[in-house]
Design an enzyme around this catalytic site. Sequence first.
Site, mmCIF file in Angstrom:
data_model
loop_
_atom_site.group_PDB
_atom_site.id
_atom_site.type_symbol
_atom_site.label_atom_id
_atom_site.label_comp_id
_atom_site.label_asym_id
_atom_site.label_seq_id
_atom_site.Cartn_x
_atom_site.Cartn_y
_atom_site.Cartn_z
ATOM 1 N N LYS A 115 0.827 -1.212 0.000
ATOM 2 C CA LYS A 115 0.000 0.000 0.000
ATOM 3 C C LYS A 115 0.854 1.251 0.000
ATOM 4 C CE LYS A 115 -4.464 -1.433 1.812
ATOM 5 N NZ LYS A 115 -5.514 -1.188 2.805
ATOM 6 N N LYS A 197 -3.733 -11.046 -6.973
ATOM 7 C CA LYS A 197 -4.997 -11.200 -6.274
ATOM 8 C C LYS A 197 -6.070 -10.295 -6.898
ATOM 9 C CE LYS A 197 -7.086 -9.875 -1.982
ATOM 10 N NZ LYS A 197 -7.020 -9.019 -0.813
ATOM 11 N N LYS A 200 -10.215 -5.107 -4.927
ATOM 12 C CA LYS A 200 -11.228 -4.098 -5.242
ATOM 13 C C LYS A 200 -10.598 -2.774 -5.636
ATOM 14 C CE LYS A 200 -11.990 -3.738 -0.275
ATOM 15 N NZ LYS A 200 -12.825 -4.205 0.814
#
Length: 333
Positions: A115, A197, A200
């Site tokens: 992130k 992965k 979203k």
Amino acid sequence: MIGEQKICFSGVQPSGNLTIGNYLGAIRNFATFSEAYKCFYCVVDEHAITVRQNPADLRRRTYETLALYMACGLDPEKNTLYVQSHVPAHAELAWILNCYTMFGELSRMTQFKDKSARHADNVNAGLFTYPALMAADILLYQTDVVPVGIDQKQHVELCRNIAERFNQIFPDTFTVPEPIIPQSGKKIMSLADPTKKMSKSDENPNAIVYILDDRDTIIRKFRRAVTDSETVVRFADGKDGINNLMTIYACFTGKTMEEIEREFAGHGYGDFKLAVGEVCADALAPVQARYRELLADKADLEAQMKRGAEEAAYYARKTLSKVQRKLGFVQLR
Ligand code: TRP
């Protein structure tokens, strides 16, 4: 333990629209815990603000996430469903646990590394200490089991380390939780890049199937899924795209990989992709219908939030007071 029951806790962020990865890897399995455990399922809005959120979207998604929990089969009579910021003990315990979590431990978290690379302009302290808040979520309820997707396993392990460290100094404070990673739907991968992965936050909308996508969209996205240059539907190393589609098909139908290989023997990828799209759309249709009904009644959702928060706060307070007492904080009566 609450009475005779063991405790289950999990959280879902209200950021972004939920994907079939969230559904198969986490939410769908939540309901199966309600029989054997006392379950707390939390919409973690405080976690969500570790990356910038538009306030109106965050508010809307908080309602939507709660409605989606319920639409996916979580009965608010049997589970404590609530919103993290409605129970202040989460933030209070998180601060305390921050003081029992090491800089080095947090630096090793894969999600932080990912992130902070993705949001290089906003590597804030909250993003870094996110796992301490998550540990607070879990430990406040003396949780025995934490059903999560595989990507959250490292955070639950850190939570165990924090609990053990704290218990060593102050014995018998926290139950040390176990992560439970669902067998089926371990990890659903991106349809555009099946080595990554399904997330979203992916920028490519064709990479992701959302729980709320309509039937045509679902079928179109599966039709475009990246596969390989073979033509045989079989589960094998190097066939990431097909392996992922087979995993999704297996999750929705309960079939084994061998059964799927037999079912599609002699069929091309086109037929198989269509079948995956159809089982996915069929399975999601009733969830979507129920979701729309629930979302249409905001007052009822707010009543659920309030009830859930009151119930959660009761248990959370007990643990927080115990921790504060052990630490030497003065308790006023
Ligand atoms: N970090 C989790 C995620 O991004 C959400 C979460 C927050 C959570 N607190 C939790 C999951 C406690 C399990 C238990 O998916």
